[in-house]
Design an enzyme around this catalytic site. Structure first.
Site, PDB file in Angstrom:
ATOM      1  N   ASP A 443       0.824  -1.205   0.000  1.00  8.38           N
ATOM      2  CA  ASP A 443       0.000   0.000   0.000  1.00  8.38           C
ATOM      3  C   ASP A 443       0.860   1.257   0.000  1.00  8.38           C
ATOM      4  OD1 ASP A 443      -2.677   1.311   0.478  1.00  8.38           O
ATOM      5  OD2 ASP A 443      -1.650   1.958   2.297  1.00  8.38           O
ATOM      6  N   GLU A 496       1.142  -0.481  -5.125  1.00 10.76           N
ATOM      7  CA  GLU A 496       0.209   0.604  -5.376  1.00 10.76           C
ATOM      8  C   GLU A 496       1.056   1.879  -5.412  1.00 10.76           C
ATOM      9  OE1 GLU A 496      -3.493   3.135  -3.482  1.00 10.76           O
ATOM     10  OE2 GLU A 496      -1.921   2.287  -2.236  1.00 10.76           O
TER      11      GLU A 496
END
Length: 765
Positions: A443, A496
């Site tokens: 993330d 990401e």
């Protein structure tokens, strides 16, 4: 007290024990050779008497009270240390017999700590934290067996000592203790000892076992002591409680050998990959007996309860993988798991570590890959967590310009500290090794890469070259991806990364970051913006539709419609679409069809596959009753058929990362908002013609240029009546004519559905 014994006492050190300000209690407590024999000290606050009992002979020695706070001592007339226990009597008349923790101090290997402090201990979880162990013998002759309990030990004898070994990194602490119900949460009782001159504290506590709860009490100075959850703990209490729980995760019997063996040969690049992103807490709430049942409870289901329901659903819908939003322990439901406090603990909301192993095992047995979201970019300031862990900025930077995200209210890891590197890289490998994760989705990578991410001038510090790149984070990411790939077990790592940082998915030896896949955030933002535009005006932003192909082969991309796009007043995917409800559904069918046809793997968030109308709410279950309504059921059938179509046709995935797998045929017809292109499978030789119309206008006898003379048969159409469309389909196969169109020598006449996508199988003649 006898004079000989009195003269042997180190009264200053004893005072340090009594006031729990000693980081080397083993220098006083436990057995020590002296000229006169073996001197043994112990500390039992509130005890009225203590006796020492030799294990070999059962001979008992009275211990003298050296300090009224509870320090007892005895001088044994031996030259060698013998195994013993303590018999402790309290004022209420209760008597207990216990082992001495300080009889067993040589447990952690020096080489392990050296690697940890060098940032190279990628298996640090195997000895840091809480581990049930069995010890045969003591001192230098002791044999230690890790992750063993009395219930599982097949090699134990009557002399084997069972308990739990604890280790924690707290270099700047004055003193660290293990506390819990077992010792009345009294930090004086199980004082850990610093291993040599390192920052690691250790202790073996005999008699502790699985499911005991504990924390570390850390004393940073004489006036300040506080409790911390174990950073390496395998389980935690369910929020709002946050004590760690002793667990043995070594005994689960896996059944996914076939899957794991096949995974070693898995190459995602030429395989289909359709990912279903899931938040376990709200995918389905408790008391659903099946997918058709209405919700009647807001309680979480156990991992074992979710597994068969989710697996059956995912298989029926044709997804190849699921991606779980963070299942690591976190205190706040509304954070969705992205503010982690227990990096090595599966969240107890849904069950135990063994329950989650069952979940993973079940998915693999049903042919479903599992990717876990992982959050290395930041951590919360919760008092029980990593923040100022030993009273200092240990995991984070001291300088808030380096150590804090001002807009997120969270802390940033110090990626230049070797022990933090060991912690983070080990954590990724832990989930792959111990829980058989098939992939890790990292993330917020962009926030790691840029020192000025989300910050205003004056809120960040440039690197040594004056730039904004976080060089320490870059080095960490490269070491991390190399560590994952060195396993050669088929596991993948996904980034990401929301910027244009170069070579995110290039190999580290080619100056890349080494990720396998990168979320295509640019495509997601551009395409959603395009689809939200009224079709009347789409011709004015036609370039937005095309731009992704300019950079499509710069990285190994996965196209995403993620959870972030359907929360915080952004609306659900269906309600983003313009027009009346019929047009919204048509637009959404076209959008998902275009995503499947576009180069790159794909991911979509739960609930959107049946066109959920309300945006996602983590507090409640998905509205499965809505999925039964005719329009929603038709859309669900569409996604199911679309996934099946994708899996059946290699041209849609074989050459996702090869420019030869895609070719524009017509992409400049902005007035009609129609694009046509080819997808080709190099291995299979399959060729597919894709026609996309992003206006609500039906075009009959519409001429399309084709790359070769051949037969073109429509095999998929989003406007089919079975999906709620107008059934503007092409039932008969088209044979190309030698009519030049769009710069191509051959063309065909077709019906182009409104707000739709149609796919043709191409056979060259």
């Amino acid at each position: 007290m006898e004079k000989v014994l009195y003269d042997l006492m180190d009264w200053a050190a004893i005072e340090g024990i009594v006031y729990s300000e000693e980081d080397h209690p083993e220098n006083v407590l436990g057995p020590h050779k002296v000229d006169e024999g073996i001197l043994v000290h112990t500390f039992f606050p509130d005890a009225c008497s203590v006796k020492l009992k030799l294990k070999k002979t059962d001979k008992v020695y009275d211990m003298e009270e050296a300090d009224e706070a509870g320090v007892f001592a005895v001088l044994l007339p031996f030259k060698r240390v013998q195994a013993y226990t303590f018999i402790v009597e309290y004022e209420d008349g209760s008597v207990i017999e216990v082992e001495d923790s300080y009889l067993y101090t040589d447990i952690i290997g020096e080489s392990d700590i050296i690697r940890f402090e060098a940032g190279q201990a990628y298996d640090v979880y195997s000895w840091m934290g809480a581990h049930p162990i069995a010890i045969d013998g003591f001192g230098s002759n002791a044999e230690i067996r890790w992750d063993v309990t009395p219930e599982t030990d097949k090699n134990g004898t009557e002399d084997t000592v069972y308990g739990v070994h604890f280790a924690v990194w707290a270099p700047n602490a004055m003193r660290v203790s293990v506390v819990g119900d077992f010792n009345f949460w009294d930090g004086r009782r199980q004082q850990m000892f610093r291993v040599g001159n390192t920052g690691v504290f250790s202790i073996f506590i005999p008699g502790m076992t699985c499911d005991d709860i504990y924390k570390y009490e850390i004393k940073s100075n004489p006036q300040t002591a506080f409790l911390k959850t174990d950073p390496y703990g395998y389980a935690c209490e369910q929020r709002p409680n946050n004590a760690s729980i002793v667990k043995n995760i070594a005994d689960y019997k896996w059944h996914d050998k076939k899957w794991m063996t096949a995974r070693k040969k898995y190459d995602f690049k030429d395989k289909p990959m359709s990912v279903y992103e899931v938040h376990l807490g709200s995918w389905m709430k408790k008391d659903y007996s099946d997918i058709e049942a209405p919700t009647c409870d807001d309680e979480f289901m156990n991992y074992r309860e979710i597994a068969p329901l989710l697996a059956d659903y995912v298989k029926s819908m044709g997804y190849t993988h699921i991606e779980l939003m963070p299942i690591m322990e976190h205190p706040l439901d509304e954070s969705w798991g992205y503010q982690v406090t227990g990096y090595y603990a599966v969240t107890s909301r849904y069950g135990s570590p063994e329950d989650f192993m069952y979940f993973m095992d079940y998915m693999h047995e049903n042919g479903i890959g599992v990717i876990l979201d992982w959050v290395p970019a930041h951590f919360p300031k919760d008092a029980n967590g990593l923040a100022k862990f030993d009273g200092t900025c240990l995991y984070e930077h001291y300088d808030p310009r380096k150590g804090e995200h001002p807009h997120w209210g969270t802390l940033i890891y110090n990626y230049g500290r070797p022990e933090v590197i060991s912690f983070l890289i080990s954590n990724v490998l832990f989930w792959i090794d111990k829980y058989h994760a098939d992939g890790i989705r990292m993330d917020a990578v962009a926030s790691m890469l840029y020192l000025d991410y989300g910050k205003n001038p004056g809120e960040w510090v440039p690197n040594i070259y004056g730039g904004k790149e976080n060089l320490e984070a870059v080095e960490l990411l490269r070491n991390l991806t190399d560590a994952v790939h060195s396993r050669k077990d088929g596991s993948i790592i996904v980034a990401e990364e929301s910027t244009a940082w170069p070579k995110v998915t290039a190999k580290t030896e080619d100056d890349g970051l080494g990720f396998d896949l990168k979320w295509n955030m640019g495509w997601m933002n551009d395409f959603i913006s395009y689809m939200q535009t009224d079709p009347l005006y789409r011709k004015g932003c036609h370039g937005t539709l095309l731009f992704s192909m300019v950079y499509a082969y710069s990285e190994n991309f996965i196209l995403v419609f993620s959870h972030d796009e359907v929360v915080h007043l952004k609306k659900s995917m269906l309600m983003k679409m313009p027009g009346d409800m019929e047009q919204k559904y048509a637009n959404l069918r076209a959008a998902y069809g275009f995503m499947i046809a576009h180069p790159g793997k794909n991911l979509s968030f739960m609930g959107q596959e049946f066109a959920q109308e309300e945006e996602w709410n983590e507090k409640i279950s998905l509205p499965w009753d809505e999925a039964k309504l005719p329009e929603h059921k038709q859309f669900m059938d569409y996604i199911k058929d679309l996934n099946a179509f994708y899996l059946k046709h290699p041209a849609l995935y074989e050459d996702d990362y090869n420019e030869e797998g895609f070719k524009w045929l017509s992409h400049m017809d902005a007035d009609h908002s129609i694009v046509t292109f080819m997808r080709t499978g190099k291995k299979s030789g399959e060729k597919l013609l894709i026609v996309c119309n992003f206006t609500p206008v039906v075009h009959e006898k519409f001429r399309i240029g084709v790359p070769f003379a051949g037969k073109y048969k429509e095999i998929f159409n989003s406007d089919s009546a079975i999906y709620g469309g107008g059934d503007n389909i092409n039932k008969r196969q088209k044979t190309s004519k030698a009519v030049t169109w769009d710069g191509l020598d051959n063309s065909i006449l077709v019906t182009v559905p409104p707000l739709g996508i149609s796919v043709y199988k191409c056979i060259e003649i």
